[in-house]
Design a protein around this motif. Sequence first.
Motif, PDB file in Angstrom:
ATOM      1  N   LYS A  22       0.838  -1.274   0.072  1.00 45.34           N
ATOM      2  CA  LYS A  22       0.100   0.099   0.101  1.00 45.34           C
ATOM      3  C   LYS A  22       0.942   1.198   0.003  1.00 45.34           C
ATOM      4  N   GLY A  25       2.568   1.463  -3.367  1.00 45.36           N
ATOM      5  CA  GLY A  25       1.616   1.841  -4.631  1.00 45.36           C
ATOM      6  C   GLY A  25       1.747   0.420  -5.418  1.00 45.36           C
ATOM      7  N   THR A  26       1.929  -0.682  -5.160  1.00 43.48           N
ATOM      8  CA  THR A  26       1.963  -1.824  -5.725  1.00 43.48           C
ATOM      9  C   THR A  26       0.890  -2.877  -5.446  1.00 43.48           C
TER      10      THR A  26
END
Length: 88
Positions: A22, A25-26
């Motif tokens: 989180k 951003g993956t």
Amino acid sequence: MPPLGIVGWVIIGGLAGWIGSKIMGTDAQMGIVANIVVGIIGGLIGGFLLGFVFDVGSGGKIFSFLTCLLGACIFLAIAKAFMGRSRQ
């Protein structure tokens, strides 16, 4: 305090991997198994790096989680850097 067993490491690794994904951003690209693997690898990386500074073995469950989270973020940053280069 009793040491963590395999189930404890899978739970802490899964949570750390999920929160790390989180932060980095993956999360949309990963499933639960990948989160667990990233968290466990992150625990190894974080434990290795923080082992030079702190006594990682005596930190308890919260310190273990934070160690896994730090290592997971480092691992994901390295993976993103290599994946970005291979796409170009």
